[in-house]
Design a protein around this motif. Structure first.
Motif, PDB file in Angstrom:
ATOM      1  N   ARG A 187     -11.157 -53.014 -28.638  1.00 31.48           N
ATOM      2  CA  ARG A 187     -11.045 -51.595 -28.990  1.00 31.48           C
ATOM      3  C   ARG A 187     -12.337 -50.806 -28.747  1.00 31.48           C
ATOM      4  O   ARG A 187     -12.467 -49.666 -29.213  1.00 31.48           O
ATOM      5  CB  ARG A 187     -10.619 -51.419 -30.453  1.00 31.48           C
ATOM      6  CG  ARG A 187      -9.274 -52.053 -30.801  1.00 31.48           C
ATOM      7  CD  ARG A 187      -8.959 -51.794 -32.274  1.00 31.48           C
ATOM      8  NE  ARG A 187      -7.787 -52.504 -32.748  1.00 31.48           N
ATOM      9  CZ  ARG A 187      -6.544 -52.018 -32.716  1.00 31.48           C
ATOM     10  NH1 ARG A 187      -6.311 -50.827 -32.224  1.00 31.48           N
ATOM     11  NH2 ARG A 187      -5.534 -52.724 -33.202  1.00 31.48           N
ATOM     12  N   GLN A 188     -13.282 -51.367 -28.014  1.00 29.49           N
ATOM     13  CA  GLN A 188     -14.581 -50.713 -27.869  1.00 29.49           C
ATOM     14  C   GLN A 188     -15.082 -50.617 -26.431  1.00 29.49           C
ATOM     15  O   GLN A 188     -15.691 -49.619 -26.063  1.00 29.49           O
ATOM     16  CB  GLN A 188     -15.647 -51.464 -28.676  1.00 29.49           C
ATOM     17  CG  GLN A 188     -15.427 -51.489 -30.171  1.00 29.49           C
ATOM     18  CD  GLN A 188     -16.517 -52.267 -30.878  1.00 29.49           C
ATOM     19  OE1 GLN A 188     -17.666 -52.283 -30.467  1.00 29.49           O
ATOM     20  NE2 GLN A 188     -16.132 -52.959 -31.942  1.00 29.49           N
ATOM     21  N   HIS A 189     -14.874 -51.646 -25.647  1.00 25.10           N
ATOM     22  CA  HIS A 189     -15.532 -51.754 -24.350  1.00 25.10           C
ATOM     23  C   HIS A 189     -14.523 -51.538 -23.218  1.00 25.10           C
ATOM     24  O   HIS A 189     -13.624 -52.355 -23.014  1.00 25.10           O
ATOM     25  CB  HIS A 189     -16.197 -53.127 -24.206  1.00 25.10           C
ATOM     26  CG  HIS A 189     -17.040 -53.510 -25.390  1.00 25.10           C
ATOM     27  ND1 HIS A 189     -18.288 -52.975 -25.604  1.00 25.10           N
ATOM     28  CD2 HIS A 189     -16.792 -54.347 -26.431  1.00 25.10           C
ATOM     29  CE1 HIS A 189     -18.790 -53.479 -26.731  1.00 25.10           C
ATOM     30  NE2 HIS A 189     -17.898 -54.311 -27.248  1.00 25.10           N
ATOM     31  N   LEU A 190     -14.702 -50.450 -22.468  1.00 24.80           N
ATOM     32  CA  LEU A 190     -13.792 -50.104 -21.388  1.00 24.80           C
ATOM     33  C   LEU A 190     -14.275 -50.682 -20.062  1.00 24.80           C
ATOM     34  O   LEU A 190     -15.428 -50.503 -19.683  1.00 24.80           O
ATOM     35  CB  LEU A 190     -13.680 -48.582 -21.263  1.00 24.80           C
ATOM     36  CG  LEU A 190     -12.938 -48.037 -20.036  1.00 24.80           C
ATOM     37  CD1 LEU A 190     -11.476 -48.454 -20.063  1.00 24.80           C
ATOM     38  CD2 LEU A 190     -13.082 -46.517 -19.951  1.00 24.80           C
ATOM     39  N   VAL A 191     -13.359 -51.356 -19.372  1.00 35.63           N
ATOM     40  CA  VAL A 191     -13.633 -51.888 -18.032  1.00 35.63           C
ATOM     41  C   VAL A 191     -12.492 -51.429 -17.137  1.00 35.63           C
ATOM     42  O   VAL A 191     -11.319 -51.623 -17.472  1.00 35.63           O
ATOM     43  CB  VAL A 191     -13.717 -53.431 -18.044  1.00 35.63           C
ATOM     44  CG1 VAL A 191     -13.920 -53.955 -16.631  1.00 35.63           C
ATOM     45  CG2 VAL A 191     -14.856 -53.891 -18.944  1.00 35.63           C
ATOM     46  N   THR A 192     -12.819 -50.822 -16.019  1.00 35.33           N
ATOM     47  CA  THR A 192     -11.782 -50.301 -15.132  1.00 35.33           C
ATOM     48  C   THR A 192     -11.714 -51.091 -13.836  1.00 35.33           C
ATOM     49  O   THR A 192     -12.713 -51.642 -13.366  1.00 35.33           O
ATOM     50  CB  THR A 192     -12.036 -48.819 -14.809  1.00 35.33           C
ATOM     51  OG1 THR A 192     -13.326 -48.684 -14.191  1.00 35.33           O
ATOM     52  CG2 THR A 192     -11.983 -47.976 -16.065  1.00 35.33           C
TER      53      THR A 192
END
Length: 213
Positions: A187-192
């Motif tokens: 719920r914290q670290h965005l990876v695209t």
């Protein structure tokens, strides 16, 4: 404890297939458990019910040339095969409206089967080239993983999940998600994008200590 991963994704997104399988392989190799939650995103929310030829659609939307399309398909097919997934592209393959697919996944989540259904829908579209806007096709896919086919079809016909899905889509787009796959770890670290097994393994190893008991 497992690492939670929310994957914002569309069922007709090939890089979502690649990215998920790369991450799953990294998790298996590192021995880290995943808690996967699929979140809805439509690449083509205005797509007509009859769909469009995939190659023509990509040319119109991205300016993809026939040669570029062939190369991209070949690359995806090769990458998928290495991960145990079969891409079965054809020149007459269609891009389809996916809103009903997302409604079905939302319903399947109540039965704890959203993950199984998402993977089954990937295979239905990319391997078998089925129309994921068709209520009967979607009901058959639900039935193939042990969900009640008639109930699944009734859910789609009624549209009872439509607004729930719209709310979820608005939630993710309001947080800046404009492309998929978008993976949010814990719920914290965005990876695209599809990051590759090595990068996913690194990410998972970094996050795991925070969940150690």
């Amino acid at each position: 404890m497992a690492v939670r991963v929310d994957i914002v994704s569309d069922v007709v997104c090939p890089w979502c297939v690649i990215g998920y399988h790369q991450m799953a392989k990294a998790a298996q190799e590192t021995g880290i458990d995943l808690d996967v939650h699929w979140q809805p995103y439509e690449l083509n929310p205005q797509m007509a019910a009859e769909g469009e030829n995939l190659r023509e659609h990509l040319a119109a939307k991205y300016g993809t040339t026939p040669e570029g399309s062939r190369k991209a398909r070949a690359r995806l097919t090769e990458m998928g095969a290495a991960l145990g997934f079969e891409f079965n592209y054809a020149d007459d393959m269609k891009m389809v409206n996916t809103f009903r697919s997302h409604q079905l996944i939302d319903w399947a989540a109540d039965q704890g089967r959203a993950h199984n259904l998402k993977l089954a829908l990937f295979a239905a579209f990319f391997t078998r080239r089925e129309d994921l806007n068709n209520e009967d096709v979607l009901a058959d896919v639900a039935g193939s993983i042990g969900l009640d086919r008639d109930t699944a079809r009734a859910v789609l016909v009624s549209g009872e999940r439509a607004e729930f899905v719209r709310e979820k889509q608005r939630f993710w787009t309001s947080r800046g998600i404009t492309g998929v796959p978008a993976m949010i770890f814990n719920r914290q670290h965005l990876v695209t994008g599809a990051q590759g097994e090595e990068n996913y393994a690194h990410i998972l190893k970094q996050l795991q200590p925070a969940h150690a008991v």
